[in-house]
Design a protein around this motif. Structure first.
Motif, short mmCIF file in Angstrom:
data_model
loop_
_atom_site.label_atom_id
_atom_site.label_comp_id
_atom_site.label_asym_id
_atom_site.label_seq_id
_atom_site.Cartn_x
_atom_site.Cartn_y
_atom_site.Cartn_z
N PRO A 1 32.25 60.46 -55.28
CA PRO A 1 32.75 59.11 -55.57
C PRO A 1 31.82 58.04 -55.00
O PRO A 1 31.33 58.18 -53.88
CB PRO A 1 34.12 59.08 -54.88
CG PRO A 1 34.54 60.51 -54.82
CD PRO A 1 33.27 61.29 -54.60
N ARG A 2 31.59 57.00 -55.77
CA ARG A 2 30.64 55.97 -55.36
C ARG A 2 30.96 55.34 -54.00
O ARG A 2 30.02 55.09 -53.22
CB ARG A 2 30.56 54.88 -56.44
CG ARG A 2 29.58 53.76 -56.09
CD ARG A 2 29.34 52.84 -57.26
NE ARG A 2 28.60 53.51 -58.31
CZ ARG A 2 28.31 52.93 -59.49
NH1 ARG A 2 28.70 51.69 -59.72
NH2 ARG A 2 27.63 53.60 -60.40
N PRO A 3 32.23 55.09 -53.65
CA PRO A 3 32.48 54.51 -52.32
C PRO A 3 31.96 55.39 -51.18
O PRO A 3 31.50 54.87 -50.16
CB PRO A 3 34.01 54.39 -52.27
CG PRO A 3 34.42 54.28 -53.70
CD PRO A 3 33.47 55.17 -54.44
N LEU A 4 32.01 56.70 -51.35
CA LEU A 4 31.51 57.59 -50.31
C LEU A 4 29.98 57.56 -50.25
O LEU A 4 29.39 57.65 -49.17
CB LEU A 4 31.99 59.02 -50.55
CG LEU A 4 33.50 59.25 -50.46
CD1 LEU A 4 33.83 60.72 -50.65
CD2 LEU A 4 34.05 58.75 -49.13
N ASN B 1 38.89 61.50 -58.56
CA ASN B 1 38.38 61.43 -59.93
C ASN B 1 38.63 60.08 -60.60
O ASN B 1 38.28 59.89 -61.75
CB ASN B 1 38.96 62.55 -60.78
CG ASN B 1 40.48 62.52 -60.85
OD1 ASN B 1 41.11 61.57 -60.37
ND2 ASN B 1 41.07 63.54 -61.43
N GLN B 2 39.22 59.13 -59.86
CA GLN B 2 39.40 57.79 -60.42
C GLN B 2 38.31 56.82 -59.99
O GLN B 2 38.29 55.66 -60.40
CB GLN B 2 40.77 57.23 -60.00
CG GLN B 2 41.94 57.95 -60.66
CD GLN B 2 43.27 57.30 -60.36
OE1 GLN B 2 43.34 56.15 -59.93
NE2 GLN B 2 44.35 58.04 -60.59
N TYR B 3 37.38 57.31 -59.17
CA TYR B 3 36.24 56.49 -58.76
C TYR B 3 35.04 56.80 -59.64
O TYR B 3 34.93 57.90 -60.20
CB TYR B 3 35.88 56.76 -57.30
CG TYR B 3 36.91 56.26 -56.30
CD1 TYR B 3 36.92 54.94 -55.89
CD2 TYR B 3 37.86 57.13 -55.78
CE1 TYR B 3 37.86 54.49 -54.97
CE2 TYR B 3 38.80 56.68 -54.86
CZ TYR B 3 38.79 55.36 -54.46
OH TYR B 3 39.73 54.92 -53.56
N ILE B 4 34.14 55.84 -59.75
CA ILE B 4 32.90 56.07 -60.49
C ILE B 4 32.12 57.18 -59.78
O ILE B 4 31.87 57.09 -58.58
CB ILE B 4 32.06 54.79 -60.55
CG1 ILE B 4 32.79 53.73 -61.37
CG2 ILE B 4 30.68 55.07 -61.16
CD1 ILE B 4 32.10 52.38 -61.38
N PRO B 5 31.75 58.25 -60.50
CA PRO B 5 31.06 59.36 -59.84
C PRO B 5 29.55 59.12 -59.74
O PRO B 5 28.94 58.50 -60.60
CB PRO B 5 31.36 60.54 -60.78
CG PRO B 5 31.46 59.90 -62.13
CD PRO B 5 32.06 58.53 -61.91
N GLU B 6 28.98 59.62 -58.68
CA GLU B 6 27.53 59.62 -58.51
C GLU B 6 27.06 61.07 -58.54
O GLU B 6 27.71 61.96 -57.99
CB GLU B 6 27.14 58.99 -57.17
CG GLU B 6 27.49 57.51 -57.03
CD GLU B 6 26.50 56.60 -57.72
OE1 GLU B 6 25.52 57.12 -58.29
OE2 GLU B 6 26.69 55.37 -57.69
N GLY C 1 35.09 59.44 -44.41
CA GLY C 1 35.31 58.39 -45.39
C GLY C 1 36.34 58.76 -46.44
O GLY C 1 37.08 57.89 -46.92
N LYS C 2 36.41 60.03 -46.77
CA LYS C 2 37.36 60.48 -47.78
C LYS C 2 38.80 60.16 -47.38
O LYS C 2 39.65 59.87 -48.22
CB LYS C 2 37.20 61.99 -47.99
CG LYS C 2 38.16 62.58 -49.00
CD LYS C 2 38.05 64.10 -49.04
CE LYS C 2 39.10 64.70 -49.95
NZ LYS C 2 39.06 66.18 -49.94
N ARG C 3 39.07 60.17 -46.08
CA ARG C 3 40.43 59.92 -45.60
C ARG C 3 40.89 58.50 -45.88
O ARG C 3 42.09 58.23 -45.90
CB ARG C 3 40.50 60.19 -44.09
CG ARG C 3 40.22 61.64 -43.71
CD ARG C 3 40.25 61.83 -42.20
NE ARG C 3 40.04 63.21 -41.82
CZ ARG C 3 41.01 64.12 -41.72
NH1 ARG C 3 42.26 63.77 -41.96
NH2 ARG C 3 40.74 65.36 -41.37
#
Length: 273
Positions: free
Chosen positions: A140-143, A198-203, A189-191
């Motif tokens: 996920p992009r935020p991670l 799967n709702q985040y933009i994937p990298e 970060g996942k926490r």
């Protein structure tokens, strides 16, 4: 999100060469802003028929960002010689029983699973099977942004304070991700993510793995140089890491550019051999 779906019918006898060439051609698509991922699938029942699914952030990402660019011309110049017929449309996701496993860490594509038993986005597909490296594992992009920020903060800290701990901490985290497939920064970060992964933009995890190798290499050079009191080299390597991570946070991936150029070089070299 918009899904581009294209049916390709390939000239007889060129299937294997098409599959190999598509891996190179898709790199031009991957450079486009708004591109998310793609899947190349082959019909089990109809010979020479393929399905290409490409996820875009918006419709304009495809129609304006890609199709109006010179990357589209380069892509078609590689793929067109294989095509007998093409049909294309755009789909909007509705609902799905898609089951994916997005791993926290930098993993190989073999660890990624994808369930297509009942199709996805409310659309019935012909029986298909995956070919090539259609859908790699993703992060996920935020991670990804968290990891980039983590590296930037510590590399910058070393530049200003010259404390070896600022190098050792991200170096250990990076090595754990590369060797053990467990990145503690991403694990923590996942926490804090509020939505399902799967709702985040994937990298692309393979690309992030490549980027991490570059960061770890530079951090290692900086750490060793600092231990041997070669401060100019230690600072230079740390600045390069900090600069690359900061630019990545802003949206431009230097590692992606380097890897793309390397792939292009390999492809051109193979064409002349």
């Amino acid at each position: 999100m918009v899904i581009e779906k294209a049916y390709f019918t390939i000239h007889e006898g060129l299937e294997s060469k098409f599959e190999a060439t598509f891996k190179e051609a898709v790199l031009y698509i991957a450079e486009t802003k708004g591109y998310m991922n793609y899947r190349l699938l082959k019909s089990v029942e109809t010979e020479r028929k393929y399905v290409i699914l490409i996820e875009w952030e918006t419709l304009a990402s495809h129609t304006e960002g890609f199709m109006s660019s010179d990357r589209f011309d380069k892509f078609t110049s590689l793929v067109d010689p294989f095509l007998e017929n093409v049909e294309m449309e755009h789909l909007a996701p509705l609902h799905s029983d898609q089951k994916t496993h997005i791993f926290v860490g930098f993993l190989d594509a073999k660890n990624y699973t994808f369930d297509l038993k009942k199709g996805m986005v409310g659309y019935s597909y012909i029986p298909i099977r995956k070919v090539g490296f259609g859908m790699p594992s993703s992060i996920p992009r935020p991670l990804v942004r968290l990891n980039q920020s983590f590296i930037f903060i510590f590399a910058t800290g070393f530049v200003f304070f010259s404390n070896w701990l600022f190098l050792m901490i991200p170096l250990i985290a990076g090595l754990m991700g590369l060797i053990l497939h467990f990145n503690p920064v991403l694990k923590v970060g996942k926490r804090f993510l509020k939505k399902p992964l799967n709702q985040y933009i994937p990298e692309d995890a393979e690309q992030q793995n490549f980027n991490q190798k570059i960061a770890v290499s530079l951090l290692t050079i900086s750490f060793i140089a600092h231990m041997f009191s070669i401060e100019w080299l230690a600072i230079t390597a740390a600045v390069l890491v900090a600069l690359a991570s900061f630019i990545a946070i802003l949206g431009f991936c230097i590692g992606c550019f380097v890897r793309f150029q390397w792939k292009q070089y390999q492809y051109k070299r193979s064409q002349h051999s």
